[in-house]
Design a protein around this motif. Structure first.
Motif, PDB file in Angstrom:
ATOM      1  N   PRO A 164      -4.676  -2.029   5.354  1.00 14.87           N
ATOM      2  CA  PRO A 164      -5.789  -1.093   4.793  1.00 14.87           C
ATOM      3  C   PRO A 164      -5.488  -1.397   3.430  1.00 14.87           C
ATOM      4  O   PRO A 164      -4.343  -1.643   2.815  1.00 14.87           O
ATOM      5  CB  PRO A 164      -5.209   0.278   5.255  1.00 14.87           C
ATOM      6  CG  PRO A 164      -4.312   0.122   6.210  1.00 14.87           C
ATOM      7  CD  PRO A 164      -3.759  -0.961   6.430  1.00 14.87           C
ATOM      8  N   ILE A 165      -6.662  -1.310   2.423  1.00 14.91           N
ATOM      9  CA  ILE A 165      -6.286  -1.767   1.126  1.00 14.91           C
ATOM     10  C   ILE A 165      -5.374  -0.752   0.231  1.00 14.91           C
ATOM     11  O   ILE A 165      -4.632  -1.353  -0.774  1.00 14.91           O
ATOM     12  CB  ILE A 165      -7.719  -1.760   0.529  1.00 14.91           C
ATOM     13  CG1 ILE A 165      -7.766  -2.847  -0.737  1.00 14.91           C
ATOM     14  CG2 ILE A 165      -8.351  -0.343   0.091  1.00 14.91           C
ATOM     15  CD1 ILE A 165      -9.435  -3.086  -0.876  1.00 14.91           C
ATOM     16  N   ASN A 166      -5.426   0.352   0.651  1.00 13.56           N
ATOM     17  CA  ASN A 166      -4.518   1.245  -0.149  1.00 13.56           C
ATOM     18  C   ASN A 166      -2.965   1.039   0.124  1.00 13.56           C
ATOM     19  O   ASN A 166      -2.274   1.635  -0.156  1.00 13.56           O
ATOM     20  CB  ASN A 166      -4.839   2.904   0.228  1.00 13.56           C
ATOM     21  CG  ASN A 166      -4.590   3.431   1.865  1.00 13.56           C
ATOM     22  OD1 ASN A 166      -4.019   2.332   2.572  1.00 13.56           O
ATOM     23  ND2 ASN A 166      -5.073   4.269   2.122  1.00 13.56           N
ATOM     24  N   GLN A 167      -2.809   0.089   1.035  1.00 10.92           N
ATOM     25  CA  GLN A 167      -1.383  -0.206   1.287  1.00 10.92           C
ATOM     26  C   GLN A 167      -0.947  -1.522   0.462  1.00 10.92           C
ATOM     27  O   GLN A 167       0.070  -1.704   0.543  1.00 10.92           O
ATOM     28  CB  GLN A 167      -1.113  -0.487   2.759  1.00 10.92           C
ATOM     29  CG  GLN A 167      -1.016   0.741   3.522  1.00 10.92           C
ATOM     30  CD  GLN A 167      -0.676   0.648   5.046  1.00 10.92           C
ATOM     31  OE1 GLN A 167      -0.162  -0.517   5.484  1.00 10.92           O
ATOM     32  NE2 GLN A 167      -0.516   1.570   5.693  1.00 10.92           N
ATOM     33  N   VAL A 168      -1.906  -2.266  -0.149  1.00 11.66           N
ATOM     34  CA  VAL A 168      -1.528  -3.041  -0.846  1.00 11.66           C
ATOM     35  C   VAL A 168      -1.857  -3.268  -2.455  1.00 11.66           C
ATOM     36  O   VAL A 168      -1.778  -3.982  -3.257  1.00 11.66           O
ATOM     37  CB  VAL A 168      -2.305  -4.688  -0.487  1.00 11.66           C
ATOM     38  CG1 VAL A 168      -1.524  -4.925   0.872  1.00 11.66           C
ATOM     39  CG2 VAL A 168      -3.698  -4.322  -0.355  1.00 11.66           C
TER      40      VAL A 168
END
Length: 185
Positions: free
Chosen positions: A50-54
């Motif tokens: 998910p984008i919120n993990q990078v």
């Protein structure tokens, strides 16, 4: 008193309500929301994440989302994932910071989004009604097996119906709020 778990029925109905609210959060309105990017997966370190993990996701203005990508090597992967998503966003890259201007919605797109919101709400209502049906069948079986009296069956059935009405009303209220948000120019 019979051993009927009204709490389990309420938990399942509330789950449908929570699910529809998450679906609504993913619908794009004319406003920026960090939840808009939740469905986007980035190919990072050999896996889809998910984008919120990078990256850190911020909403500095009502029509802008800002991303701070943590790893310099992932900036192009994040940009590619955003461009290939169905959100219609064009990231502006400045080093490891990415700005996503949220374009205005036209009237036709607003109506399409409202239809999608109605579809999500109807799916949630169906899920709630299915939970009610399961509960009512359980009550009938318990009465038939002699585990509860007719009065207890009636009382529990009334509670299940009241709970169903309450949750469906909350779904309708969430839909009305989302529809107003979508149609707001």
């Amino acid at each position: 008193m019979a051993d009927f778990d009204l709490g389990e029925i309420e938990r399942r109905m509330r789950g449908a309500l929570t699910s529809v609210k998450q679906d609504f959060a993913g619908l794009r309105t004319g406003r920026a929301s960090a939840g808009m990017l939740d469905p986007i997966q980035v190919n990072a370190y050999g896996a889809n994440m998910p984008i919120n993990q990078v990256a850190s996701v911020n909403v500095p203005e009502p029509r802008m989302i800002s991303l701070q990508v943590w790893d310099k090597g992932l900036v192009s992967a994040v940009e590619k994932a955003i461009r290939e998503s169905d959100l219609g966003l064009n990231p502006v890259v400045e080093g490891q910071v990415m700005r996503l201007p949220i374009p205005e919605l036209n009237e036709e797109r607003r109506q399409d989004l409202a239809k999608v919101a109605h579809k999500y709400a109807e799916q949630a209502r169906i899920a709630v009604r299915n939970v009610r049906r399961d509960g009512m069948e359980g009550l009938k079986k318990m009465e038939k097996d002699g585990e509860m009296s007719k009065d207890e069956h009636h009382d529990f059935a009334t509670e299940v119906q009241d709970l169903t009405d309450t949750v469906i009303k909350e779904i309708d209220e969430a839909l009305a709020a989302k529809e107003a948000e979508i149609m707001q120019v």
